[in-house]
Design a protein around this motif. Structure first.
Motif, PDB file in Angstrom:
ATOM      1  N   ILE A 152       0.874  -1.170   0.000  1.00  0.00           N
ATOM      2  CA  ILE A 152       0.000   0.000   0.000  1.00  0.00           C
ATOM      3  C   ILE A 152       0.909   1.216   0.000  1.00  0.00           C
ATOM      4  CG2 ILE A 152      -1.674   1.344   1.330  1.00  0.00           C
ATOM      5  CD1 ILE A 152      -2.734  -1.368   2.404  1.00  0.00           C
ATOM      6  N   ALA A 153       0.757   2.066  -1.014  1.00  0.00           N
ATOM      7  CA  ALA A 153       1.676   3.186  -1.171  1.00  0.00           C
ATOM      8  C   ALA A 153       0.935   4.427  -1.655  1.00  0.00           C
ATOM      9  CB  ALA A 153       2.781   2.827  -2.164  1.00  0.00           C
ATOM     10  N   ALA A 154       1.530   5.574  -1.374  1.00  0.00           N
ATOM     11  CA  ALA A 154       0.997   6.835  -1.886  1.00  0.00           C
ATOM     12  C   ALA A 154       1.204   6.901  -3.394  1.00  0.00           C
ATOM     13  CB  ALA A 154       1.685   8.009  -1.197  1.00  0.00           C
ATOM     14  N   GLU A 155       0.223   7.433  -4.111  1.00  0.00           N
ATOM     15  CA  GLU A 155       0.311   7.475  -5.568  1.00  0.00           C
ATOM     16  C   GLU A 155       1.437   8.381  -6.055  1.00  0.00           C
ATOM     17  OE1 GLU A 155      -3.317   8.420  -7.549  1.00  0.00           O
ATOM     18  OE2 GLU A 155      -4.283   6.527  -7.002  1.00  0.00           O
ATOM     19  N   ASP A 156       1.713   9.468  -5.340  1.00  0.00           N
ATOM     20  CA  ASP A 156       2.665  10.443  -5.864  1.00  0.00           C
ATOM     21  C   ASP A 156       4.115   9.967  -5.769  1.00  0.00           C
ATOM     22  OD1 ASP A 156       2.744  10.633  -3.107  1.00  0.00           O
ATOM     23  OD2 ASP A 156       2.567  12.814  -3.021  1.00  0.00           O
ATOM     24  N   ASP A 157       4.517   9.436  -4.602  1.00  0.00           N
ATOM     25  CA  ASP A 157       5.921   9.045  -4.434  1.00  0.00           C
ATOM     26  C   ASP A 157       6.133   7.532  -4.345  1.00  0.00           C
ATOM     27  OD1 ASP A 157       5.027   8.444  -1.859  1.00  0.00           O
ATOM     28  OD2 ASP A 157       5.959  10.210  -0.953  1.00  0.00           O
ATOM     29  N   ALA A 202       3.074   3.053   2.689  1.00  0.00           N
ATOM     30  CA  ALA A 202       2.365   3.841   3.703  1.00  0.00           C
ATOM     31  C   ALA A 202       2.485   3.190   5.073  1.00  0.00           C
ATOM     32  CB  ALA A 202       0.898   3.962   3.312  1.00  0.00           C
ATOM     33  N   THR A 203       2.602   4.019   6.103  1.00  0.00           N
ATOM     34  CA  THR A 203       2.591   3.529   7.485  1.00  0.00           C
ATOM     35  C   THR A 203       1.396   4.085   8.238  1.00  0.00           C
ATOM     36  OG1 THR A 203       4.112   5.319   8.074  1.00  0.00           O
ATOM     37  CG2 THR A 203       5.075   3.155   7.628  1.00  0.00           C
ATOM     38  N   ILE A 204       1.111   5.364   8.022  1.00  0.00           N
ATOM     39  CA  ILE A 204      -0.092   5.956   8.600  1.00  0.00           C
ATOM     40  C   ILE A 204      -0.846   6.692   7.506  1.00  0.00           C
ATOM     41  CG2 ILE A 204       0.853   6.208  10.938  1.00  0.00           C
ATOM     42  CD1 ILE A 204       1.382   9.176  10.223  1.00  0.00           C
ATOM     43  N   LYS A 205      -2.161   6.784   7.660  1.00  0.00           N
ATOM     44  CA  LYS A 205      -2.974   7.485   6.665  1.00  0.00           C
ATOM     45  C   LYS A 205      -2.749   8.989   6.786  1.00  0.00           C
ATOM     46  CE  LYS A 205      -6.965   4.409   6.155  1.00  0.00           C
ATOM     47  NZ  LYS A 205      -8.432   4.375   6.186  1.00  0.00           N
ATOM     48  N   GLU A 206      -2.448   9.596   5.650  1.00  0.00           N
ATOM     49  CA  GLU A 206      -2.344  11.046   5.585  1.00  0.00           C
ATOM     50  C   GLU A 206      -3.306  11.542   4.515  1.00  0.00           C
ATOM     51  OE1 GLU A 206       1.929  12.465   6.139  1.00  0.00           O
ATOM     52  OE2 GLU A 206       2.212  10.444   5.338  1.00  0.00           O
ATOM     53  N   ASN A 207      -3.288  12.833   4.268  1.00  0.00           N
ATOM     54  CA  ASN A 207      -4.179  13.400   3.262  1.00  0.00           C
ATOM     55  C   ASN A 207      -3.575  13.194   1.874  1.00  0.00           C
ATOM     56  OD1 ASN A 207      -6.349  14.761   2.149  1.00  0.00           O
ATOM     57  ND2 ASN A 207      -5.384  16.769   2.377  1.00  0.00           N
ATOM     58  N   LYS A 208      -3.528  11.928   1.450  1.00  0.00           N
ATOM     59  CA  LYS A 208      -2.920  11.553   0.173  1.00  0.00           C
ATOM     60  C   LYS A 208      -3.816  10.545  -0.539  1.00  0.00           C
ATOM     61  CE  LYS A 208       2.009  12.028   1.279  1.00  0.00           C
ATOM     62  NZ  LYS A 208       3.329  11.348   1.176  1.00  0.00           N
ATOM     63  N   LYS A 209      -3.540  10.374  -1.824  1.00  0.00           N
ATOM     64  CA  LYS A 209      -4.186   9.300  -2.576  1.00  0.00           C
ATOM     65  C   LYS A 209      -3.323   8.050  -2.444  1.00  0.00           C
ATOM     66  CE  LYS A 209      -6.732  11.955  -6.021  1.00  0.00           C
ATOM     67  NZ  LYS A 209      -6.935  12.216  -7.467  1.00  0.00           N
ATOM     68  N   ASP A 217      -1.132  -6.088 -10.640  1.00  0.00           N
ATOM     69  CA  ASP A 217      -2.407  -5.373 -10.628  1.00  0.00           C
ATOM     70  C   ASP A 217      -2.330  -4.308  -9.555  1.00  0.00           C
ATOM     71  OD1 ASP A 217      -5.005  -4.638 -11.246  1.00  0.00           O
ATOM     72  OD2 ASP A 217      -5.874  -6.620 -10.896  1.00  0.00           O
ATOM     73  N   ASN A 218      -3.283  -3.388  -9.583  1.00  0.00           N
ATOM     74  CA  ASN A 218      -3.364  -2.371  -8.527  1.00  0.00           C
ATOM     75  C   ASN A 218      -4.772  -1.818  -8.478  1.00  0.00           C
ATOM     76  OD1 ASN A 218      -3.419   0.485  -9.984  1.00  0.00           O
ATOM     77  ND2 ASN A 218      -1.946  -0.784 -11.109  1.00  0.00           N
ATOM     78  N   ILE A 219      -5.065  -1.132  -7.389  1.00  0.00           N
ATOM     79  CA  ILE A 219      -6.405  -0.550  -7.233  1.00  0.00           C
ATOM     80  C   ILE A 219      -6.298   0.720  -6.400  1.00  0.00           C
ATOM     81  CG2 ILE A 219      -7.018  -1.787  -5.112  1.00  0.00           C
ATOM     82  CD1 ILE A 219      -9.830  -2.212  -6.319  1.00  0.00           C
ATOM     83  N   SER A 220      -7.070   1.723  -6.769  1.00  0.00           N
ATOM     84  CA  SER A 220      -7.126   2.957  -5.980  1.00  0.00           C
ATOM     85  C   SER A 220      -7.857   2.675  -4.664  1.00  0.00           C
ATOM     86  CB  SER A 220      -7.867   4.038  -6.773  1.00  0.00           C
ATOM     87  OG  SER A 220      -8.033   5.188  -5.977  1.00  0.00           O
ATOM     88  N   LEU A 221      -7.349   3.235  -3.570  1.00  0.00           N
ATOM     89  CA  LEU A 221      -7.937   2.963  -2.260  1.00  0.00           C
ATOM     90  C   LEU A 221      -8.789   4.116  -1.735  1.00  0.00           C
ATOM     91  CD1 LEU A 221      -4.928   1.170  -0.517  1.00  0.00           C
ATOM     92  CD2 LEU A 221      -6.954   0.132  -1.528  1.00  0.00           C
TER      93      LEU A 221
END
Length: 281
Positions: A244-249, A253-260, A276-280
């Motif tokens: 699970i990773a941020a789309e931009d960088d 991910a470790t904690i949820k931030e205001n990111k996609k 494969d991948n999916i938007s969360l």
């Protein structure tokens, strides 16, 4: 339909369109075309004056020689599929020697860390090969718009970064993943799956959909553990990674931030590697 095998021929033709300021759409592929590729072509045809598709199995982005050897090459069938979209699409299908001028090696690229995540860490040198060939193709075709599927989302971000860093005048267009009826992401590698394996492979997208819901309800760590456990009871799959990773960088991910965020997965089924991948959110 015009088909070119050499750089000089297609460059000469396209220079006429460039000088008259026509919009050139470009779909780079490795062939073995499926409906996902055709959807990119359809979008390009709708949005540009001229559309070019390249068909080239790029050896420098394969870190596994067996995978390169087994990659399907179906140029004749590909041309027929392209004609079903439009017989005015220009095809560029060069040889390895034509593209690499007798020196089949990749350059060295920095993508500001995007290249070290997921596919990059599991396939050393892969994105140097991608950067090398896409840059070469952009320089030959000089597209206004270039179309890439989101199935290879990390590659999409890599190409965007390359265009930014090399100041290339190309608009990169990301397009939604095309899926089989059972949810399996369309891929040229699917041709190597048996009918039974294609049915089994539906489990990948089913699990990603479950991860999408769990990410919202239970968080990052719970979702990672759930997916690992889900695949552990299906020994026909061998998981390469789930992230699970941020789309931009693309940093995990470790904690949820205001990111996609996106969930990314790579698994082997009958020695065929599927991603494969999916938007969360």
């Amino acid at each position: 339909m015009l088909i070119f095998n050499n750089k000089a021929g297609i460059t000469s033709l396209l220079s006429n369109y460039v000088s008259t300021k026509y919009n050139i759409g470009f779909v780079p592929t490795m062939g073995a075309l499926h409906q996902g590729h055709l959807s990119l072509l359809q979008k390009s045809v709708q949005e540009n004056d001229i559309t070019v598709i390249s068909i080239f199995v790029n050896p420098t982005q394969f870190n596994n020689p067996e995978d390169l050897e087994k990659y399907p090459r179906t140029l004749e069938a590909d041309v027929e599929k392209i004609k079903s979209v439009s017989d005015k699409i220009i095809v560029f299908a060069p040889s390895v020697n034509e593209m690499y001028d007798g020196n089949t090696s990749s350059g060295s690229f920095s993508f500001d860390g995007l290249e070290h995540q997921m596919e990059g860490s599991h396939r050393p040198g892969h994105f140097d090969g991608v950067g090398t060939i896409v840059k070469k193709l952009f320089e030959i075709v000089t597209p206004t718009n270039a179309y890439f599927g989101e199935k290879d989302f990390q590659q999409l971000q890599i190409v965007k970064k390359m265009v930014e860093k090399h100041h290339m005048p190309v608009n990169i267009v990301g397009c939604p993943i095309s899926r089989e009826e059972n949810g399996l992401a369309m891929s040229s590698r699917n041709q190597r799956l048996s009918a039974e394996d294609r049915t089994k492979a539906a489990f990948i997208y089913k699990t990603l959909k479950e991860a999408q819901q769990l990410f919202e309800e239970k968080g990052i760590e719970f979702t990672r553990n759930y997916v690992a456990d889900a695949f552990s009871v299906h020994p026909e799959f061998k998981m390469d990674y789930f992230e699970i990773a941020a789309e931009d960088d693309l940093i995990p991910a470790t904690i949820k931030e205001n990111k996609k965020y996106r969930a990314f997965i790579a698994v082997f089924l009958s020695n065929v590697r599927l991603i494969d991948n999916i938007s969360l959110n």
